[in-house]
Motif scaffolding. Structure first.
Motif, mmCIF file in Angstrom:
data_model
loop_
_atom_site.group_PDB
_atom_site.id
_atom_site.type_symbol
_atom_site.label_atom_id
_atom_site.label_comp_id
_atom_site.label_asym_id
_atom_site.label_seq_id
_atom_site.Cartn_x
_atom_site.Cartn_y
_atom_site.Cartn_z
ATOM 1 N N LYS A 32 0.924 -1.285 0.044
ATOM 2 C CA LYS A 32 0.160 0.077 0.047
ATOM 3 C C LYS A 32 0.912 1.312 -0.067
ATOM 4 C CE LYS A 32 -3.977 -2.381 2.362
ATOM 5 N NZ LYS A 32 -4.552 -2.581 3.600
ATOM 6 N N ARG A 67 0.467 -12.097 4.245
ATOM 7 C CA ARG A 67 -0.759 -11.959 4.677
ATOM 8 C C ARG A 67 -1.150 -13.086 5.809
ATOM 9 N NH1 ARG A 67 -4.262 -10.608 -0.883
ATOM 10 N NH2 ARG A 67 -4.493 -8.531 -0.402
ATOM 11 N N GLU A 97 -2.115 -4.923 10.306
ATOM 12 C CA GLU A 97 -2.786 -4.183 9.226
ATOM 13 C C GLU A 97 -2.180 -4.892 7.995
ATOM 14 O OE1 GLU A 97 -3.641 -0.649 6.486
ATOM 15 O OE2 GLU A 97 -2.553 -0.206 8.429
ATOM 16 N N ASP A 98 -2.967 -5.477 7.178
ATOM 17 C CA ASP A 98 -2.806 -6.278 5.977
ATOM 18 C C ASP A 98 -1.738 -5.261 5.088
ATOM 19 O OD1 ASP A 98 -2.050 -7.327 3.591
ATOM 20 O OD2 ASP A 98 -4.137 -8.434 3.344
ATOM 21 N N CYS A 128 -2.188 -4.316 -1.089
ATOM 22 C CA CYS A 128 -3.381 -3.770 -1.492
ATOM 23 C C CYS A 128 -4.504 -4.475 -1.542
ATOM 24 C CB CYS A 128 -3.037 -3.179 -3.077
ATOM 25 S SG CYS A 128 -2.041 -2.089 -3.421
ATOM 26 N N ASP A 129 -5.807 -3.917 -1.442
ATOM 27 C CA ASP A 129 -7.097 -4.632 -1.215
ATOM 28 C C ASP A 129 -7.446 -5.061 -2.719
ATOM 29 O OD1 ASP A 129 -6.826 -4.102 1.471
ATOM 30 O OD2 ASP A 129 -7.885 -2.335 1.171
ATOM 31 N N GLY A 130 -6.925 -6.271 -3.014
ATOM 32 C CA GLY A 130 -7.508 -6.854 -4.487
ATOM 33 C C GLY A 130 -6.408 -6.850 -5.724
#
Length: 553
Positions: free
Chosen positions: A348, A382, A391-392, A395-397
């Motif tokens: 991210k 992950r 927190e991961d 990126c989300d997806g």
């Protein structure tokens, strides 16, 4: 005459997008032996079995426990190792490098030895024994990487890859990463008006959060005054994070002692975690090992690719890479910058770090050479985030990862082609950045080629280079090579027991990619059918008409 025209078109890169989109373009398979084609078909097929891929680490671990590694390693050596690795020694890879060179493809020679956190076998050892063990191992691996650089130098414009985790203790790198992360976090919190800068008083408070032995001495104020004067380069009475990090740095002999803790109780009491004198000595040894390898690479004109690794090591790795770039990428020359750092764009914070590192390079007058990858540690990252309640970091997806990757490419191309920085020759000697697009995603490669054409960035300038792993996406690699683009293959090597983690990751992280490349498998199948048909016709004495188009080299 026709051949000359086609060659001319290739060298301009004009038809590269069309050839990349051609799903019948067999340039990546037509010169392979039939046995190599069959091997690729087998490995690609195995990677589509997700259960097998997921169980592979457990199967290998079980084999090691019951002393059945010889048969398991034999299978791995004949399949995944043969597909994805150049051999067990650097010398084994020379033939592969020459073969790639004949197709217009350069090599990134990669001693595939890496280290992760594993405390299970350290319980019975004293801290001194652990330090001695890691330093001895790092010295040994540095010698092997020196051989890697010497071997890579046999081929012009080659790279050698380096994993910083092999250059010191992974526990030390994790400590340093934690210290740097907390320090930056405190800087952001200290910036009360959120303009990205701190005042002299805030600067002083930050430095006093460090566990320096000078904390209780009158000389501390004098040290802070001197550091602020150095950091405030534009003399506006304010300092941003880039200048703060360059000034108050573990890489500087003048400020390294500020991070020193004298005992464990002091570390608990400090706001920013510090390092022992022994840890700082080991970090200095790590820098010295890296600098010696860089000196050798500079002498032999072999570029170095510093690999990205797990996120909990990355701040320390970046700290080393930026230090080396500042010292070795400052003098422009025809072959371009010596040190490339790697950015995993599935993280991210990757785009922000890339932009921040560019600012740092501009202020310190060196070339930012950046390799952009999507990322190779998604499964383990992950899993670790879940286990530790973090927190991961990813990126989300996949779409968010694509957006991040494309934004990174666009940023680098934008800085490369800004009018005030662009000259008529557009060469390695003039660009503030050099971009290495390391991707197996055909859409990303096509998009980059189209952007290069729009911005009139010449493929031959090698301001933009491309890379894929050995054994993957040959159609992309050989097509780019044919059209005169700077294209490189990672050629990993090493004893099979050291390369196993790399091979597992290739299967784990790329199983979805390999499982989805129906085009790649279809090209292999078409080529095999063509050869089988030709063989039968030859036996019968019947002329053969090709069943599908095959692009000539």
């Amino acid at each position: 005459m026709e051949a000359t025209a086609n060659n001319s078109l290739s060298l301009t890169g004009g038809n590269v997008v069309q050839d990349l989109k051609d799903e019948h373009n067999r340039i990546g398979v037509e010169k392979k032996s039939t046995s190599d084609l069959l091997l690729s078909m087998l490995v690609y097929k195995l990677c589509t079995f997700s259960l097998l891929v997921d169980l592979a680490p457990k199967i290998i671990h079980l084999a090691e426990m019951v002393h059945l590694t010889p048969p398991v390693y034999w299978v791995v050596r004949k399949t995944f190792f043969a597909q994805f690795c150049g051999g067990e020694t650097a010398e084994d890879c020379i033939g592969t490098m020459k073969s790639l060179g004949n197709g217009g493809i350069g090599s990134i020679l990669d001693l595939s030895i890496e280290v992760d956190l594993d405390e299970s076998d350290l319980d019975s050892q004293t801290p001194e024994e652990i330090r001695s063990r890691f330093n001895k191992s790092a010295d040994n691996i540095a010698g092997q990487i020196s051989t890697c650089i010497a071997t890579a130098s046999h081929m012009a414009k080659s790279f050698a890859a380096i994993k910083v985790t092999a250059m010191g203790s992974p526990f030390l790198l994790q400590q340093i990463s934690n210290t740097l992360t907390v320090l930056e976090s405190r800087f952001r919190a200290m910036d009360q008006d959120k303009d990205g800068k701190v005042t002299k008083d805030e600067f002083k408070q930050l430095v006093k959060m460090l566990p320096s032995p000078l904390q209780n001495h009158d000389s501390m104020d004098a040290v802070v005054d001197q550091l602020f004067k150095e950091a405030d380069k534009d003399k506006d009475g304010r300092v941003d994070w880039v200048d703060f990090a360059c000034t108050v740095s573990l890489n500087r002999d003048e400020t390294r002692a500020l991070f020193t803790i004298e005992n464990a109780d002091q570390d608990v009491a400090t706001v920013i975690p510090g390092l022992s004198t022994e840890d700082l000595d080991d970090y200095k040894r790590l820098l010295t090992r890296m600098e010696k390898l860089c000196d050798q690479a500079e002498t032999t004109r072999t570029r170095l690719m510093i690999d990205a690794e797990q996120s909990y090591f990355q701040p320390a790795i970046d700290n080393v890479a930026l230090h080396l770039q500042e010292h070795y990428n400052h003098t422009p020359h025809a072959d371009g910058p010596l040190i490339f750092n790697t950015y995993q764009m599935y993280l991210k914070d990757a785009l922000g770090r890339l932009q921040q590192d560019y600012t740092r390079a501009q202020r310190n007058n060196y070339v930012l050479a950046a390799k952009l990858v999507r990322g190779a540690y998604m499964v383990s990252e992950r899993r670790r985030a879940i286990e530790l309640g973090l927190e991961d970091p990813i990126c989300d997806g996949i779409e968010a990862t694509h957006v991040s990757y494309n934004a990174g490419v666009d940023f680098m191309l934008g800085e490369m082609t800004k009018e005030e920085k662009k000259d008529d020759t557009q060469s390695m000697k003039s660009s503030p950045v050099v971009l290495f697009v390391a991707s197996h995603n055909k859409d990303s490669v096509i998009r980059t080629c189209e952007r290069m054409q729009d911005l009139k960035v010449s493929p031959q300038s090698e301001l933009v280079m491309f890379g894929q792993l050995m054994g993957m996406c040959d159609q992309i690699s050989y097509t780019l090579g044919q059209h005169g683009y700077g294209i490189y293959k990672y050629v990993p090597y090493g004893p099979i027991h050291h390369v196993i983690p790399y091979l597992i990751r290739r299967a784990q992280e790329n199983s979805s990619v390999l499982g989805g490349v129906a085009v790649e498998r279809n090209l292999l199948w078409e080529e095999l059918k063509t050869r089988f048909t030709a063989s039968r016709a030859q036996i019968k004495g019947v002329p053969v008409v090709p069943t599908g188009p095959a692009t000539a080299m």
